[in-house]
Design an enzyme around this catalytic site. Structure first.
Site, mmCIF file in Angstrom:
data_model
loop_
_atom_site.group_PDB
_atom_site.id
_atom_site.type_symbol
_atom_site.label_atom_id
_atom_site.label_comp_id
_atom_site.label_asym_id
_atom_site.label_seq_id
_atom_site.Cartn_x
_atom_site.Cartn_y
_atom_site.Cartn_z
ATOM 1 N N HIS A 36 0.770 -1.248 0.000
ATOM 2 C CA HIS A 36 0.000 0.000 0.000
ATOM 3 C C HIS A 36 0.798 1.293 0.000
ATOM 4 O O HIS A 36 0.221 2.349 -0.269
ATOM 5 C CB HIS A 36 -0.965 0.004 1.192
ATOM 6 C CG HIS A 36 -1.908 -1.148 1.170
ATOM 7 N ND1 HIS A 36 -2.897 -1.285 0.217
ATOM 8 C CD2 HIS A 36 -1.997 -2.246 1.956
ATOM 9 C CE1 HIS A 36 -3.561 -2.409 0.432
ATOM 10 N NE2 HIS A 36 -3.023 -3.019 1.482
ATOM 11 N N HIS A 143 -3.290 -3.293 7.811
ATOM 12 C CA HIS A 143 -4.341 -3.608 6.842
ATOM 13 C C HIS A 143 -4.963 -2.312 6.346
ATOM 14 O O HIS A 143 -5.255 -1.422 7.143
ATOM 15 C CB HIS A 143 -5.407 -4.491 7.507
ATOM 16 C CG HIS A 143 -6.651 -4.667 6.694
ATOM 17 N ND1 HIS A 143 -6.696 -5.449 5.563
ATOM 18 C CD2 HIS A 143 -7.890 -4.139 6.839
ATOM 19 C CE1 HIS A 143 -7.925 -5.397 5.061
ATOM 20 N NE2 HIS A 143 -8.660 -4.607 5.814
#
EC number: 4.6.1.18
Length: 152
Positions: A36, A143
């Site tokens: 990410h 996450h």
């Protein structure tokens, strides 16, 4: 005598294999960063950005990851989200946090009809607040849960 050595060596071998297995495993925090974080660039409307990044970051090995978001902010700013507004995660867990301000992101979505090994993605640069799940010591993102429009 040989049996005595086996009794000692077998548990030692198992222990060594367990330690080696753990050393090679990517931590959840490192996986979050690999999947990410793209701090060194700004959001791009370049249509090949997602195709290149998804492949480069190993998200097209064995299957095409259907959706992924890259964050174009310094890692420390994303880590600081773990100390901002607490929200409930999509899965009902209570370890998610929403950024207090918008961040530059790029959403990557698998295009219709795209199949492994020819993974093709639609690239969508955006400015959104991000929601991340955090855990560990130090408390860090593990996450990417969602992105939401800034309501201000």
């Amino acid at each position: 005598m040989a049996l005595d050595k086996s009794v000692i060596l077998l548990p030692l071998l198992v222990l060594v294999l367990l330690v080696l297995g753990c050393l090679g495993r990517e931590s959840r925090a490192k996986k979050f960063q690999r999947q990410h974080m793209d701090s060194g660039s700004s959001p791009s409307s370049n249509s090949t950005y997602c195709n290149q990044m998804m492949k480069r970051r190993s998200m097209t090995h064995g299957r095409c990851k259907p959706v992924n978001t890259f964050v174009h902010e310094p890692l420390v700013d994303v880590q600081n989200v773990c100390f901002q507004e607490k929200v409930t995660c999509k899965n009902g867990q209570t370890n998610c946090f929403k950024s207090k301000s918008s961040m530059h992101i790029t959403d990557c979505r698998l295009t219709n009809g795209s199949r492994y090994p020819n993974c093709a993605y639609r690239t969508s640069p955006k400015e959104r607040r991000i929601i991340v799940a955090c855990e560990g010591s130090p408390y860090v993102p593990v996450h990417f849960d969602a992105s939401v429009e800034d309501s201000t």
